[in-house]
Motif scaffolding. Structure first.
Motif, PDB file in Angstrom:
ATOM      1  N   TYR A   1       0.962  -3.564  -2.586  1.00 31.43           N
ATOM      2  CA  TYR A   1       1.821  -4.381  -1.738  1.00 31.43           C
ATOM      3  C   TYR A   1       1.769  -3.892  -0.308  1.00 31.43           C
ATOM      4  O   TYR A   1       1.517  -2.717  -0.031  1.00 31.43           O
ATOM      5  CB  TYR A   1       3.262  -4.404  -2.256  1.00 31.43           C
ATOM      6  CG  TYR A   1       3.960  -3.070  -2.291  1.00 31.43           C
ATOM      7  CD1 TYR A   1       4.797  -2.666  -1.249  1.00 31.43           C
ATOM      8  CD2 TYR A   1       3.807  -2.219  -3.378  1.00 31.43           C
ATOM      9  CE1 TYR A   1       5.449  -1.448  -1.292  1.00 31.43           C
ATOM     10  CE2 TYR A   1       4.462  -1.002  -3.427  1.00 31.43           C
ATOM     11  CZ  TYR A   1       5.283  -0.616  -2.386  1.00 31.43           C
ATOM     12  OH  TYR A   1       5.920   0.594  -2.427  1.00 31.43           O
ATOM     13  N   CYS A   2       1.972  -4.825   0.590  1.00 30.87           N
ATOM     14  CA  CYS A   2       1.897  -4.558   2.020  1.00 30.87           C
ATOM     15  C   CYS A   2       3.064  -5.286   2.676  1.00 30.87           C
ATOM     16  O   CYS A   2       3.142  -6.516   2.609  1.00 30.87           O
ATOM     17  CB  CYS A   2       0.560  -5.036   2.575  1.00 30.87           C
ATOM     18  SG  CYS A   2       0.361  -4.799   4.351  1.00 30.87           S
ATOM     19  N   GLU A   3       3.964  -4.531   3.291  1.00 27.33           N
ATOM     20  CA  GLU A   3       5.159  -5.111   3.885  1.00 27.33           C
ATOM     21  C   GLU A   3       5.199  -4.833   5.387  1.00 27.33           C
ATOM     22  O   GLU A   3       5.083  -3.684   5.814  1.00 27.33           O
ATOM     23  CB  GLU A   3       6.404  -4.525   3.221  1.00 27.33           C
ATOM     24  CG  GLU A   3       7.702  -5.051   3.804  1.00 27.33           C
ATOM     25  CD  GLU A   3       8.910  -4.374   3.200  1.00 27.33           C
ATOM     26  OE1 GLU A   3      10.030  -4.737   3.611  1.00 27.33           O
ATOM     27  OE2 GLU A   3       8.741  -3.488   2.340  1.00 27.33           O
ATOM     28  N   THR A   4       5.326  -5.889   6.177  1.00 27.71           N
ATOM     29  CA  THR A   4       5.507  -5.767   7.619  1.00 27.71           C
ATOM     30  C   THR A   4       6.715  -6.599   8.007  1.00 27.71           C
ATOM     31  O   THR A   4       7.347  -7.245   7.166  1.00 27.71           O
ATOM     32  CB  THR A   4       4.264  -6.253   8.380  1.00 27.71           C
ATOM     33  OG1 THR A   4       4.123  -7.679   8.195  1.00 27.71           O
ATOM     34  CG2 THR A   4       2.996  -5.567   7.880  1.00 27.71           C
ATOM     35  N   SER A   5       7.026  -6.631   9.293  1.00 32.82           N
ATOM     36  CA  SER A   5       8.164  -7.429   9.746  1.00 32.82           C
ATOM     37  C   SER A   5       7.891  -8.920   9.612  1.00 32.82           C
ATOM     38  O   SER A   5       8.824  -9.726   9.596  1.00 32.82           O
ATOM     39  CB  SER A   5       8.479  -7.101  11.210  1.00 32.82           C
ATOM     40  OG  SER A   5       7.353  -7.362  12.037  1.00 32.82           O
ATOM     41  N   ASP A   6       6.617  -9.298   9.484  1.00 33.72           N
ATOM     42  CA  ASP A   6       6.247 -10.712   9.427  1.00 33.72           C
ATOM     43  C   ASP A   6       5.974 -11.231   8.024  1.00 33.72           C
ATOM     44  O   ASP A   6       6.114 -12.429   7.764  1.00 33.72           O
ATOM     45  CB  ASP A   6       5.007 -10.973  10.297  1.00 33.72           C
ATOM     46  CG  ASP A   6       5.249 -10.649  11.754  1.00 33.72           C
ATOM     47  OD1 ASP A   6       6.365 -10.911  12.231  1.00 33.72           O
ATOM     48  OD2 ASP A   6       4.324 -10.133  12.398  1.00 33.72           O
ATOM     49  N   GLU A   7       5.561 -10.359   7.113  1.00 31.15           N
ATOM     50  CA  GLU A   7       5.171 -10.858   5.806  1.00 31.15           C
ATOM     51  C   GLU A   7       5.261  -9.772   4.744  1.00 31.15           C
ATOM     52  O   GLU A   7       5.376  -8.578   5.044  1.00 31.15           O
ATOM     53  CB  GLU A   7       3.743 -11.417   5.843  1.00 31.15           C
ATOM     54  CG  GLU A   7       2.691 -10.382   6.194  1.00 31.15           C
ATOM     55  CD  GLU A   7       1.291 -10.963   6.216  1.00 31.15           C
ATOM     56  OE1 GLU A   7       1.130 -12.163   5.934  1.00 31.15           O
ATOM     57  OE2 GLU A   7       0.348 -10.203   6.508  1.00 31.15           O
ATOM     58  N   TYR A   8       5.211 -10.230   3.500  1.00 34.35           N
ATOM     59  CA  TYR A   8       5.190  -9.335   2.342  1.00 34.35           C
ATOM     60  C   TYR A   8       4.093  -9.870   1.425  1.00 34.35           C
ATOM     61  O   TYR A   8       4.208 -10.964   0.876  1.00 34.35           O
ATOM     62  CB  TYR A   8       6.551  -9.344   1.637  1.00 34.35           C
ATOM     63  CG  TYR A   8       6.675  -8.324   0.537  1.00 34.35           C
ATOM     64  CD1 TYR A   8       7.238  -7.080   0.786  1.00 34.35           C
ATOM     65  CD2 TYR A   8       6.236  -8.600  -0.751  1.00 34.35           C
ATOM     66  CE1 TYR A   8       7.368  -6.142  -0.220  1.00 34.35           C
ATOM     67  CE2 TYR A   8       6.360  -7.667  -1.763  1.00 34.35           C
ATOM     68  CZ  TYR A   8       6.927  -6.429  -1.498  1.00 34.35           C
ATOM     69  OH  TYR A   8       7.041  -5.511  -2.499  1.00 34.35           O
ATOM     70  N   VAL A   9       3.009  -9.112   1.284  1.00 37.08           N
ATOM     71  CA  VAL A   9       1.832  -9.570   0.541  1.00 37.08           C
ATOM     72  C   VAL A   9       1.610  -8.636  -0.638  1.00 37.08           C
ATOM     73  O   VAL A   9       1.682  -7.409  -0.504  1.00 37.08           O
ATOM     74  CB  VAL A   9       0.585  -9.582   1.439  1.00 37.08           C
ATOM     75  CG1 VAL A   9      -0.636 -10.028   0.645  1.00 37.08           C
ATOM     76  CG2 VAL A   9       0.802 -10.481   2.644  1.00 37.08           C
ATOM     77  N   THR A  10       1.347  -9.209  -1.813  1.00 31.70           N
ATOM     78  CA  THR A  10       1.069  -8.413  -2.996  1.00 31.70           C
ATOM     79  C   THR A  10      -0.202  -8.917  -3.671  1.00 31.70           C
ATOM     80  O   THR A  10      -0.627 -10.062  -3.470  1.00 31.70           O
ATOM     81  CB  THR A  10       2.220  -8.479  -4.023  1.00 31.70           C
ATOM     82  OG1 THR A  10       2.278  -9.804  -4.567  1.00 31.70           O
ATOM     83  CG2 THR A  10       3.554  -8.134  -3.375  1.00 31.70           C
TER      84      THR A  10
ATOM     85  N   GLY B   1       1.670   0.208  -0.186  1.00 33.91           N
ATOM     86  CA  GLY B   1       1.911   0.952  -1.411  1.00 33.91           C
ATOM     87  C   GLY B   1       1.224   0.393  -2.635  1.00 33.91           C
ATOM     88  O   GLY B   1       0.653  -0.698  -2.619  1.00 33.91           O
ATOM     89  N   ILE B   2       1.294   1.170  -3.701  1.00 34.18           N
ATOM     90  CA  ILE B   2       0.799   0.797  -5.023  1.00 34.18           C
ATOM     91  C   ILE B   2       1.897   1.124  -6.026  1.00 34.18           C
ATOM     92  O   ILE B   2       2.517   2.177  -5.958  1.00 34.18           O
ATOM     93  CB  ILE B   2      -0.479   1.577  -5.398  1.00 34.18           C
ATOM     94  CG1 ILE B   2      -1.621   1.222  -4.442  1.00 34.18           C
ATOM     95  CG2 ILE B   2      -0.891   1.280  -6.841  1.00 34.18           C
ATOM     96  CD1 ILE B   2      -2.876   2.060  -4.667  1.00 34.18           C
ATOM     97  N   ARG B   3       2.154   0.206  -6.964  1.00 33.94           N
ATOM     98  CA  ARG B   3       3.106   0.473  -8.043  1.00 33.94           C
ATOM     99  C   ARG B   3       2.507  -0.005  -9.357  1.00 33.94           C
ATOM    100  O   ARG B   3       1.585  -0.832  -9.376  1.00 33.94           O
ATOM    101  CB  ARG B   3       4.451  -0.181  -7.772  1.00 33.94           C
ATOM    102  CG  ARG B   3       4.428  -1.667  -7.519  1.00 33.94           C
ATOM    103  CD  ARG B   3       5.848  -2.207  -7.346  1.00 33.94           C
ATOM    104  NE  ARG B   3       5.822  -3.541  -6.798  1.00 33.94           N
ATOM    105  CZ  ARG B   3       6.280  -3.872  -5.595  1.00 33.94           C
ATOM    106  NH1 ARG B   3       6.815  -2.950  -4.822  1.00 33.94           N
ATOM    107  NH2 ARG B   3       6.224  -5.116  -5.162  1.00 33.94           N
TER     108      ARG B   3
END
Length: 297
Positions: A258-267, A290-292
């Protein structure tokens, strides 16, 4: 929405993952369809439901779940029946994302104050490599981090590090085997969610100069099991690499980056090849990468 680790929560997540996979639809497209139907839900929320880290709670979330059943070609009640009775008690604890909640922002500032450490607005993260080793029980045993940083102004003699535990705890992770510096101060916030350490550099750096340091983080008995590894950066980094190595007896049922920024959340769901998985980004930040992973019964 609240954190769930019981059989109902795991069954719901497993059924949701299977339905998404069988339908061949991306999480982003599913989220857009739900929003178009008048069921506002974030990518982060769907990702947490799919991973099993949290499950729906409250009337609005249950409406979203019914929408999921419709768009995934499932019978009504196929998912909601897996939630358990607590899902109908109304909203409980709010969702928690790293460095994205008022509490964590406040407690981060309080932890830095207690450590007598300033925020690192004069520090550039050039390269960070994180290697995590997962034990037989499926939880992280240790994390080794190597980081190349640069001073953008003034002089930097120390670097604070903040850790966010999976749940509240009175046990801190342990930082050891430091190369390029030493642990000078540490602090566990009274809230039990955040802790921090300050690494004093062997040699202070000034504007334009770089330094390389490395350390290992271990999780002693009593620390809540961690099934995720992430790195947060406050400004763009040239390179960010996370490598997770699983115990040969504990390959995960599912794995997600997963990749979280102020503009988007991509998994994105990831396969684990030869007992390991990694994610690498160039020019990433500010944000959380991150990785989960998890295990279905």
């Amino acid at each position: 929405m609240t954190e769930r680790n019981d059989d109902h929560g795991g069954a719901f997540a497993a059924a949701l993952r299977a339905a998404i996979s069988e339908r061949g639809i991306t999480l982003a497209r599913l989220q857009r369809r739900l929003v178009d139907d008048g069921n506002p839900v974030s990518m982060a929320t769907l990702s947490y439901w799919r991973s099993g880290a949290r499950q729906p709670e409250g009337a609005q979330s249950l409406s979203v779940v019914e929408g999921l059943e419709d768009h995934l070609g499932m019978n009504r009640g196929q998912l909601t029946s897996l939630l358990g009775p607590s899902a109908r008690l109304g909203p409980l604890a709010p969702p928690r994302l790293p460095f994205d909640e008022v509490r964590e922002l406040r407690e981060t500032a309080e932890t830095l104050t207690a450590l007598r450490a300033a925020t690192q607005d004069a520090l550039r993260d050039l390269s960070t490599q994180v290697t995590a080793f997962v034990g037989r029980d499926g939880a992280v045993e240790s994390i080794t981090m190597r980081s190349l940083v640069q001073a953008t102004k003034g002089a930097i003699a120390e670097i604070p590090l903040i850790d966010v535990a999976p749940v509240e705890t009175d046990v801190m992770s342990e930082i050891s085997d430091v190369i390029g510096g030493r642990v000078d101060r540490e602090y566990l916030h009274p809230g039990g969610l955040l802790s921090g350490v300050v690494i004093a550099l062997d040699e202070p750096i000034t504007t334009g100069a770089t330094t390389l340091f490395e350390f290992t983080e271990r999780f002693p008995a009593g620390y809540p099991p961690r099934q995720s590894v992430w790195h947060a950066t406050s400004r763009p980094a040239r390179e960010t690499l996370i490598w997770v190595r699983f115990h040969p007896d504990a390959p995960p049922t599912w794995c997600e980056e997963y990749c979280e920024t102020s503009d988007e959340y991509v998994t994105a769901m990831r396969s684990v090849a030869h007992g390991a998985v990694h994610v690498a980004k160039h020019g990433f930040g500010p944000g959380v990468l991150g990785i989960r992973w998890g295990y279905d019964e």
